[in-house]
Design a protein around this motif. Structure first.
Motif, PDB file in Angstrom:
ATOM      1  N   PRO A  38      -7.426  17.628   1.061  1.00 19.21           N
ATOM      2  CA  PRO A  38      -8.396  17.850   2.376  1.00 19.21           C
ATOM      3  C   PRO A  38      -8.806  19.478   2.322  1.00 19.21           C
ATOM      4  O   PRO A  38      -7.955  20.583   2.150  1.00 19.21           O
ATOM      5  CB  PRO A  38      -7.686  17.485   3.561  1.00 19.21           C
ATOM      6  CG  PRO A  38      -6.400  16.544   3.095  1.00 19.21           C
ATOM      7  CD  PRO A  38      -6.175  17.109   1.696  1.00 19.21           C
ATOM      8  N   GLY A  39     -10.069  19.809   2.331  1.00 22.25           N
ATOM      9  CA  GLY A  39     -10.540  20.939   2.553  1.00 22.25           C
ATOM     10  C   GLY A  39     -10.814  21.975   1.144  1.00 22.25           C
ATOM     11  O   GLY A  39     -11.054  22.924   1.070  1.00 22.25           O
ATOM     12  N   SER A  40     -10.718  21.073   0.113  1.00 25.00           N
ATOM     13  CA  SER A  40     -10.924  21.551  -1.075  1.00 25.00           C
ATOM     14  C   SER A  40     -12.272  21.835  -1.582  1.00 25.00           C
ATOM     15  O   SER A  40     -12.873  22.468  -2.686  1.00 25.00           O
ATOM     16  CB  SER A  40     -10.391  20.696  -2.272  1.00 25.00           C
ATOM     17  OG  SER A  40     -10.737  19.363  -2.293  1.00 25.00           O
ATOM     18  N   GLY A  41     -13.298  21.304  -0.757  1.00 28.79           N
ATOM     19  CA  GLY A  41     -14.580  21.478  -1.090  1.00 28.79           C
ATOM     20  C   GLY A  41     -15.276  20.262  -1.852  1.00 28.79           C
ATOM     21  O   GLY A  41     -16.302  20.533  -2.315  1.00 28.79           O
ATOM     22  N   LYS A  42     -14.883  19.070  -1.749  1.00 30.44           N
ATOM     23  CA  LYS A  42     -15.391  18.009  -2.548  1.00 30.44           C
ATOM     24  C   LYS A  42     -16.737  17.523  -2.258  1.00 30.44           C
ATOM     25  O   LYS A  42     -17.361  17.312  -2.901  1.00 30.44           O
ATOM     26  CB  LYS A  42     -14.365  16.645  -2.444  1.00 30.44           C
ATOM     27  CG  LYS A  42     -12.827  16.800  -2.563  1.00 30.44           C
ATOM     28  CD  LYS A  42     -12.258  15.434  -2.447  1.00 30.44           C
ATOM     29  CE  LYS A  42     -11.903  15.240  -0.951  1.00 30.44           C
ATOM     30  NZ  LYS A  42     -11.309  16.212  -0.179  1.00 30.44           N
ATOM     31  N   THR A 165      -3.923  27.513  -1.259  1.00 29.71           N
ATOM     32  CA  THR A 165      -3.463  26.739  -0.242  1.00 29.71           C
ATOM     33  C   THR A 165      -3.768  27.327   1.144  1.00 29.71           C
ATOM     34  O   THR A 165      -4.595  26.816   1.982  1.00 29.71           O
ATOM     35  CB  THR A 165      -2.109  26.630  -0.395  1.00 29.71           C
ATOM     36  OG1 THR A 165      -1.496  25.811  -1.283  1.00 29.71           O
ATOM     37  CG2 THR A 165      -1.607  25.917   1.089  1.00 29.71           C
ATOM     38  N   ASP A 166      -4.096  28.830   1.172  1.00 25.01           N
ATOM     39  CA  ASP A 166      -4.330  29.228   2.347  1.00 25.01           C
ATOM     40  C   ASP A 166      -5.755  29.146   2.831  1.00 25.01           C
ATOM     41  O   ASP A 166      -6.162  28.862   4.098  1.00 25.01           O
ATOM     42  CB  ASP A 166      -3.784  30.849   2.468  1.00 25.01           C
ATOM     43  CG  ASP A 166      -2.514  31.073   2.379  1.00 25.01           C
ATOM     44  OD1 ASP A 166      -1.630  30.147   2.662  1.00 25.01           O
ATOM     45  OD2 ASP A 166      -2.122  32.317   2.017  1.00 25.01           O
ATOM     46  N   LEU A 167      -6.681  29.377   1.682  1.00 23.72           N
ATOM     47  CA  LEU A 167      -7.986  29.250   2.038  1.00 23.72           C
ATOM     48  C   LEU A 167      -8.045  27.881   2.358  1.00 23.72           C
ATOM     49  O   LEU A 167      -9.012  27.497   3.233  1.00 23.72           O
ATOM     50  CB  LEU A 167      -8.749  29.603   0.859  1.00 23.72           C
ATOM     51  CG  LEU A 167     -10.259  29.484   0.896  1.00 23.72           C
ATOM     52  CD1 LEU A 167     -10.862  30.097   2.001  1.00 23.72           C
ATOM     53  CD2 LEU A 167     -10.969  29.788  -0.257  1.00 23.72           C
ATOM     54  N   ARG A 168      -7.755  26.931   1.727  1.00 29.25           N
ATOM     55  CA  ARG A 168      -7.889  25.379   1.994  1.00 29.25           C
ATOM     56  C   ARG A 168      -7.583  25.393   3.515  1.00 29.25           C
ATOM     57  O   ARG A 168      -8.192  24.361   4.134  1.00 29.25           O
ATOM     58  CB  ARG A 168      -7.164  24.593   1.076  1.00 29.25           C
ATOM     59  CG  ARG A 168      -7.415  23.017   1.356  1.00 29.25           C
ATOM     60  CD  ARG A 168      -6.660  22.229   0.355  1.00 29.25           C
ATOM     61  NE  ARG A 168      -5.364  22.523   0.321  1.00 29.25           N
ATOM     62  CZ  ARG A 168      -4.366  22.276   1.061  1.00 29.25           C
ATOM     63  NH1 ARG A 168      -4.686  21.460   2.074  1.00 29.25           N
ATOM     64  NH2 ARG A 168      -3.043  22.538   1.012  1.00 29.25           N
ATOM     65  N   GLN A 169      -6.206  25.623   4.126  1.00 33.95           N
ATOM     66  CA  GLN A 169      -5.956  25.523   5.320  1.00 33.95           C
ATOM     67  C   GLN A 169      -6.756  26.271   6.398  1.00 33.95           C
ATOM     68  O   GLN A 169      -6.925  25.414   7.478  1.00 33.95           O
ATOM     69  CB  GLN A 169      -4.486  25.963   5.365  1.00 33.95           C
ATOM     70  CG  GLN A 169      -3.525  25.045   4.486  1.00 33.95           C
ATOM     71  CD  GLN A 169      -2.055  25.353   4.813  1.00 33.95           C
ATOM     72  OE1 GLN A 169      -1.718  26.454   5.413  1.00 33.95           O
ATOM     73  NE2 GLN A 169      -1.112  24.819   4.372  1.00 33.95           N
ATOM     74  N   ILE A 173      -8.554  24.038   9.471  1.00 36.37           N
ATOM     75  CA  ILE A 173      -8.603  24.625  10.854  1.00 36.37           C
ATOM     76  C   ILE A 173      -9.975  24.828  11.461  1.00 36.37           C
ATOM     77  O   ILE A 173     -10.264  24.264  12.525  1.00 36.37           O
ATOM     78  CB  ILE A 173      -7.770  25.841  10.789  1.00 36.37           C
ATOM     79  CG1 ILE A 173      -6.121  25.468  10.664  1.00 36.37           C
ATOM     80  CG2 ILE A 173      -7.901  26.335  12.488  1.00 36.37           C
ATOM     81  CD1 ILE A 173      -5.284  26.692  10.346  1.00 36.37           C
ATOM     82  N   ALA A 174     -10.821  25.634  11.005  1.00 35.25           N
ATOM     83  CA  ALA A 174     -12.233  25.654  11.209  1.00 35.25           C
ATOM     84  C   ALA A 174     -12.883  24.550  11.415  1.00 35.25           C
ATOM     85  O   ALA A 174     -13.672  24.211  12.359  1.00 35.25           O
ATOM     86  CB  ALA A 174     -12.875  26.436  10.111  1.00 35.25           C
ATOM     87  N   ARG A 181     -11.262  20.317  18.507  1.00 38.38           N
ATOM     88  CA  ARG A 181     -10.058  20.756  18.773  1.00 38.38           C
ATOM     89  C   ARG A 181      -9.856  22.334  19.230  1.00 38.38           C
ATOM     90  O   ARG A 181     -10.583  23.065  18.409  1.00 38.38           O
ATOM     91  CB  ARG A 181      -9.003  20.344  17.463  1.00 38.38           C
ATOM     92  CG  ARG A 181      -8.759  18.852  17.643  1.00 38.38           C
ATOM     93  CD  ARG A 181      -7.587  18.694  16.542  1.00 38.38           C
ATOM     94  NE  ARG A 181      -7.067  17.259  16.336  1.00 38.38           N
ATOM     95  CZ  ARG A 181      -7.764  16.506  15.433  1.00 38.38           C
ATOM     96  NH1 ARG A 181      -8.697  16.513  14.714  1.00 38.38           N
ATOM     97  NH2 ARG A 181      -7.455  15.193  15.419  1.00 38.38           N
ATOM     98  N   ASP A 182      -8.718  22.849  19.952  1.00 42.99           N
ATOM     99  CA  ASP A 182      -8.660  24.063  20.167  1.00 42.99           C
ATOM    100  C   ASP A 182      -8.065  24.632  18.819  1.00 42.99           C
ATOM    101  O   ASP A 182      -7.521  23.613  17.917  1.00 42.99           O
ATOM    102  CB  ASP A 182      -8.091  24.542  21.419  1.00 42.99           C
ATOM    103  CG  ASP A 182      -6.496  23.889  21.552  1.00 42.99           C
ATOM    104  OD1 ASP A 182      -5.850  23.413  20.425  1.00 42.99           O
ATOM    105  OD2 ASP A 182      -6.290  23.538  22.737  1.00 42.99           O
ATOM    106  N   LYS A 183      -7.826  25.872  18.638  1.00 40.11           N
ATOM    107  CA  LYS A 183      -6.986  26.639  17.510  1.00 40.11           C
ATOM    108  C   LYS A 183      -5.573  25.958  17.453  1.00 40.11           C
ATOM    109  O   LYS A 183      -5.075  25.624  16.371  1.00 40.11           O
ATOM    110  CB  LYS A 183      -6.933  28.176  17.514  1.00 40.11           C
ATOM    111  CG  LYS A 183      -6.506  28.552  16.302  1.00 40.11           C
ATOM    112  CD  LYS A 183      -6.758  30.009  16.377  1.00 40.11           C
ATOM    113  CE  LYS A 183      -6.189  30.699  14.952  1.00 40.11           C
ATOM    114  NZ  LYS A 183      -6.515  32.151  14.994  1.00 40.11           N
ATOM    115  N   GLN A 184      -4.831  25.799  18.302  1.00 37.73           N
ATOM    116  CA  GLN A 184      -3.410  25.517  18.256  1.00 37.73           C
ATOM    117  C   GLN A 184      -3.320  23.909  17.866  1.00 37.73           C
ATOM    118  O   GLN A 184      -2.650  23.563  17.103  1.00 37.73           O
ATOM    119  CB  GLN A 184      -2.740  25.276  19.743  1.00 37.73           C
ATOM    120  CG  GLN A 184      -1.136  24.988  19.533  1.00 37.73           C
ATOM    121  CD  GLN A 184      -0.515  25.391  20.832  1.00 37.73           C
ATOM    122  OE1 GLN A 184      -1.092  26.075  21.727  1.00 37.73           O
ATOM    123  NE2 GLN A 184       0.631  24.955  20.811  1.00 37.73           N
ATOM    124  N   ALA A 185      -4.364  23.138  18.515  1.00 41.90           N
ATOM    125  CA  ALA A 185      -4.283  21.968  18.192  1.00 41.90           C
ATOM    126  C   ALA A 185      -4.656  21.521  16.688  1.00 41.90           C
ATOM    127  O   ALA A 185      -4.205  20.612  16.085  1.00 41.90           O
ATOM    128  CB  ALA A 185      -5.209  21.011  19.284  1.00 41.90           C
TER     129      ALA A 185
END
Length: 223
Positions: A38-42, A165-169, A173-174, A181-185
């Motif tokens: 998830p978030g890898s840019g597929k 990993t950090d970039l993907r996460q 979140i964004a 969702r809010d940031k915490q959620a």
């Protein structure tokens, strides 16, 4: 398995397109799987390939086979949306089989996932027989259990997109915040739901025909 890094000049969208043009030279239907966490840019990667092939290709996303939210509630899986058992994997494999054997006078319709409503929409993508390249992108194309295990045999080639990993996460979140969702959620969802899935998906990387280590810019792919 071939591993290519986009830190080199040898790995760009254009060189990927050149690989595909060679494969398409025989005029036959070619089904390419794009896999990643998830978030890898597929999706971005797949759409860039379609744009470069000028009407010869279409994207059929695995996410169109997300179970409806009502069914996830019935199954008590709503808190794990995106896990392997929250998709109609049998239906996805059946669609790929139809695309593999599509008749010349047939139009095949595929579902797509709409993030703005968090639901799949049936028959949203029309695939005509003259579309030579079908790109299907998703998380579990290389999973070797259940109905997912049928998928690799229905693909001509599978490419895995790896990303830091950090970039993907951060992207995830964004994305979650963009859709309500809010940031915490968003952070909690990434850690509780997306990351266990990401670990499973990463374990399938060795089954890919090629692994691309993308150096991602704002677009999600290297230039």
């Amino acid at each position: 398995m071939t591993i290519e890094s986009c830190t080199t000049d040898a790995c760009t969208i254009e060189t990927c397109l050149e690989k595909l043009r060679v494969r398409l030279a025989n005029g036959q239907r070619f089904i390419l799987g794009i896999v990643g966490q998830p978030g890898s840019g597929k999706s971005t990667f797949a759409q860039a390939l379609v744009a470069g092939l000028h009407g010869r290709a279409i994207v059929v996303p695995m996410d169109g086979f997300d179970l409806a939210n009502k069914e996830l509630v019935r199954l008590n899986r709503q808190s794990r949306k995106g896990a392997e058992d929250t998709f109609d994997s049998a239906g996805y494999a059946a669609l790929l089989n139809r695309l593999r054997h599509q008749a010349q006078d047939e139009v095949i319709y595929a579902p797509e996932f709409r993030r703005e409503i968090e639901e799949p929409i049936a028959s949203a993508i029309a695939i005509s027989a003259d579309i030579q390249l079908v790109i299907t992108e998703g998380n579990y194309l290389l999973l070797d259990r259940g109905h997912w295990s049928k998928v690799p045999g229905l693909l001509d080639e599978t490419w895995y997109l790896a990303i830091e990993t950090d970039l993907r996460q951060q992207r995830l979140i964004a994305r979650h915040m963009q859709f309500g969702r809010d940031k915490q959620a968003a952070q909690e969802w990434v850690q509780r739901t997306d990351e266990p899935n990401a670990v499973l998906i990463e374990s399938t990387q060795g089954r890919a025909d090629r692994v691309f280590n993308w150096v991602a810019g704002e677009s999600g792919i290297s230039r």
